[in-house]
Design a protein around this motif. Structure first.
Motif, short mmCIF file in Angstrom:
data_model
loop_
_atom_site.label_atom_id
_atom_site.label_comp_id
_atom_site.label_asym_id
_atom_site.label_seq_id
_atom_site.Cartn_x
_atom_site.Cartn_y
_atom_site.Cartn_z
N TYR A 51 -2.74 1.84 4.96
CA TYR A 51 -2.20 2.97 4.18
C TYR A 51 -2.23 4.25 5.01
O TYR A 51 -1.31 5.06 4.93
CB TYR A 51 -2.99 3.13 2.89
N GLY A 77 9.37 -5.91 8.03
CA GLY A 77 8.22 -6.73 7.66
C GLY A 77 8.70 -8.06 7.12
O GLY A 77 9.60 -8.66 7.64
N LYS A 114 3.09 -13.08 8.63
CA LYS A 114 1.84 -12.63 8.04
C LYS A 114 0.99 -13.84 7.77
O LYS A 114 1.53 -14.88 7.41
CB LYS A 114 2.03 -11.88 6.71
N LEU A 154 3.35 -2.46 8.21
CA LEU A 154 4.16 -3.38 7.40
C LEU A 154 4.13 -4.78 7.98
O LEU A 154 4.15 -5.77 7.24
CB LEU A 154 5.60 -2.88 7.33
N LYS A 203 -1.50 -6.94 5.06
CA LYS A 203 -1.06 -7.15 3.68
C LYS A 203 -1.20 -5.81 2.96
O LYS A 203 -2.30 -5.28 2.86
CB LYS A 203 -1.96 -8.20 3.00
N VAL A 204 -0.09 -5.29 2.53
CA VAL A 204 -0.14 -4.00 1.88
C VAL A 204 0.20 -4.19 0.41
O VAL A 204 1.12 -4.92 0.07
CB VAL A 204 0.89 -3.03 2.52
N ARG A 205 -0.57 -3.55 -0.44
CA ARG A 205 -0.25 -3.63 -1.86
C ARG A 205 1.05 -2.88 -2.14
O ARG A 205 1.38 -1.93 -1.43
CB ARG A 205 -1.39 -3.01 -2.68
N GLU A 263 3.93 -3.75 -1.40
CA GLU A 263 4.73 -3.74 -0.18
C GLU A 263 6.22 -3.59 -0.45
O GLU A 263 6.92 -2.85 0.24
CB GLU A 263 4.48 -5.03 0.61
N ASN A 264 6.72 -4.30 -1.49
CA ASN A 264 8.16 -4.21 -1.77
C ASN A 264 8.57 -2.80 -2.16
O ASN A 264 9.59 -2.30 -1.70
CB ASN A 264 8.54 -5.19 -2.88
N GLN A 303 8.65 -0.70 0.89
CA GLN A 303 9.84 -0.97 1.70
C GLN A 303 11.08 -0.31 1.12
O GLN A 303 11.87 0.28 1.84
CB GLN A 303 10.08 -2.48 1.79
N THR A 309 8.97 -3.57 13.61
CA THR A 309 8.61 -4.80 12.87
C THR A 309 9.30 -6.01 13.48
O THR A 309 8.75 -7.11 13.47
CB THR A 309 8.98 -4.70 11.38
#
Lengths: 314, 266
Positions: free
Chosen positions: A36, A310, A314, B90, B94-96, B98-99, B102, B153
């Protein structure tokens, strides 16, 4: 002890200080928040756009006082009423929408064979040439390209010079609707091809060979195998071309010569000629709504294509 | 490509037409810049470099060119750290939401350019910053940022979690791991992205037009303003600058990542 100090290079010591500093300002227990932190600057930067949209929305609800040339303090929806009812804006919106539809169809007709040949050719030199021919204009910018068309199509331009030598009187090739549409088509070609190419790459060549060996002519194979499989790419490319040409400014301004304004030109005029910022903001917001809706449909239905960020691993 | 002769003929007809459409303006501008006449005519009146020497002494064009270079450079310098960090975040973590993030970061592409430009004009105008060059650079950075993030990315497939764990296992603290393992892995993407940012910043027209005033016009705006009065070959000569820059950018892009990358399906 002394030799140890000499053997411990300065860069290592600098790194140690850096590590200690980072560990101090961002303790390891905060590690989960690192992504973040990484995203924060980008979120703030794009936040400027959101701020801009809020400003536009605010300005759009203020009416211009014709006596003082100041915007009113009170909010009203008068600008929206004007934007949606005045025939002048309906004409411009109609011209832009019809224009972008025509441009989309023509662009796809030319972009599809281009992308197909680029993907299917066995010659890597040809593929590279086609890619360069595509990227060069993309990187040259709209103004210079439009300038090139002015030289070619102008009243004293190349085409009219050639026609003149053949005894044909000067044709007015610029500053009309077809000139704007033509300029838009050639501006949009690279976008369309680049959106189509990945979709065509995904179609196995064996499918076409199979259709051919079962007796289908190439036209039939094209119609019943390639086109249906390329549909996501076609719809994606079509919507992108449509939004970009619907909202374009430079080509209608330069090749239309003021008589063929699109919506973006009308917005510009409201801000810089009529100085009615409120009405200009209203038109901007309406265009943003339509444009974002179109692109939003593309992204939700087909993903962001090659521009997806992205997503893969992952 | 396989198939019958008629198929080749049809496809080549369209492709040749497309190539002509794509390259005609470039070729004509190049040709016009070398004319010996005072007007752009066809057939051209002999070869000369006089318009190039003319633009060397034209201070307004030269100043506009340096302003454009400044804007392009500043916009790239801002975009490199911001886009690289966002791209790594990204691609690697793992990002909360994420969508949502983006979609948000793609806003510069989804909002029409005229909308972004007007919005930024109002924002910078209220801040009293219009007429300077740095708002133009920031605006260019915002509207093209997705290219930078995308480039990073896209190169993140080189980014192996195992390598970073191995580095940590050998005793490398987090900053060292980041500097010596993570950053070099995405470096090709950073270079591609910077290249795109620079060339697009150099060419940016509409946003510049909205944000500059008479003292701070960038080169595309300067060309646009001059075109409306009269078409003279000095504009062709200065336009060649853009063509050369584009040529260099395409060559570099091809060397660095290969243009074929744009043909790959997801």
């Amino acid at each position: 002890m002394r030799t140890y100090r000499v053997a411990y290079p300065l860069t290592w010591r600098a790194m140690d200080v850096l590590e200690a500093f980072v560990a101090f300002v961002w303790p390891p227990s905060f590690r989960a928040a690192v992504p973040y932190l990484f995203l924060l600057p980008a979120l703030i930067l794009v936040g400027l756009l959101v701020l801009g949209l809020i400003q536009i929305a605010d300005t759009s609800m203020r009416v211009l006082d014709r006596d003082t040339f100041l915007l009113s303090d009170a909010y009203s929806l008068d600008n929206y009423r004007r934007a949606l009812t005045e025939p002048f804006f309906a004409t411009i919106a109609g011209r832009s929408i019809i224009g972008s539809l025509i441009v989309t169809v023509i662009t796809l007709v030319f972009a599809f064979p281009y992308a197909y040949l680029m993907v299917r050719t066995s010659s890597s030199a040809l593929r590279k040439f086609l890619l360069v021919a595509l990227f060069l204009p993309f990187f040259i910018g709209q103004v210079v390209r439009a300038y090139g068309w002015l030289i070619i199509l102008g009243n004293q331009g190349i085409v009219n010079d050639i026609l003149g030598h053949a005894g044909i009187p000067t044709l007015r090739l610029l500053y009309n609707y077809p000139a704007v549409l033509f300029g838009l088509v050639q501006y949009m070609l690279p976008f369309a091809v680049l959106m189509l190419a990945p979709a065509l790459t995904a179609i196995p060549e064996e499918l076409e060979a199979a259709a051919g060996s079962l007796g289908a002519s190439w036209l039939k194979t094209f119609r019943h195998v390639v086109l249906p499989l390329a549909r996501p790419g076609l719809v994606g490319a079509g919507l992108v071309v449509m939004t970009l040409s619907l909202t374009d400014f430079a080509i209608p301004a330069m090749l239309g010569g003021g008589s063929q304004d699109f919506i973006a030109n009308a917005i510009y005029d409201q801000f810089f000629r009529t100085s009615d910022q409120g009405l200009g903001a209203t038109l901007s917001l309406l265009l943003v709504a339509v444009g974002s809706l179109l692109v939003g449909v593309v992204f939700t239905a087909f993903g962001a294509g090659t521009l997806a960020m992205g997503g893969r691993r992952k | 490509m396989s198939g019958s002769r008629s198929k080749s003929v049809v496809i080549w007809a369209f492709v040749l037409a497309a190539i002509a459409m794509l390259s005609a303006p470039t070729i004509v501008v190049l040709g016009a810049s070398f004319t010996a006449g005072n007007m752009i005519e066809f057939p051209p009146q002999g070869f000369s470099l006089k318009w190039y020497s003319a633009i060397l002494s034209a201070t307004d064009l030269r100043d506009a060119f340096f302003r454009s270079v400044y804007v392009a450079a500043l916009n790239t310098i801002i975009a490199i750290p911001i886009g690289t960090l966002a791209g790594i975040a990204l691609a690697k973590y793992k990002v909360r939401l994420e969508n949502t993030i983006q979609v948000y970061l793609l806003l510069p592409f989804t909002i029409p350019l005229i909308g972004s430009g007007i919005g930024l004009m109002l924002v910078f105008g209220n801040a009293g910053a219009l007429g300077q060059l740095w708002p133009v650079a920031i605006a260019c950075c915002v509207i093209n940022l997705p290219f930078m993030i995308w480039a990073v990315t896209a190169s993140a497939s080189n980014l192996s979690n195992d390598l970073e764990l191995a580095a940590a296992n050998c005793g490398a603290p987090p900053v060292q791991t980041f500097l010596y393992i993570t950053l070099p892995a995405v470096l090709p993407g950073v270079i591609t992205g910077s290249l795109l940012m620079f060339i697009l910043g150099l060419n940016e027209f509409l946003v510049s037009l909205l944000l500059v005033d008479a003292r701070s016009v960038t080169l595309p705006v300067q060309i646009y303003n001059s075109i409306r009065s009269i078409i003279t070959p000095d504009l062709a000569a200065i336009s060649v600058v853009f063509i050369v820059c584009a040529g260099v950018a395409v060559t570099l892009l091809d060397r660095l990542v290969g243009l074929d990358i744009f043909l790959k399906s997801k």
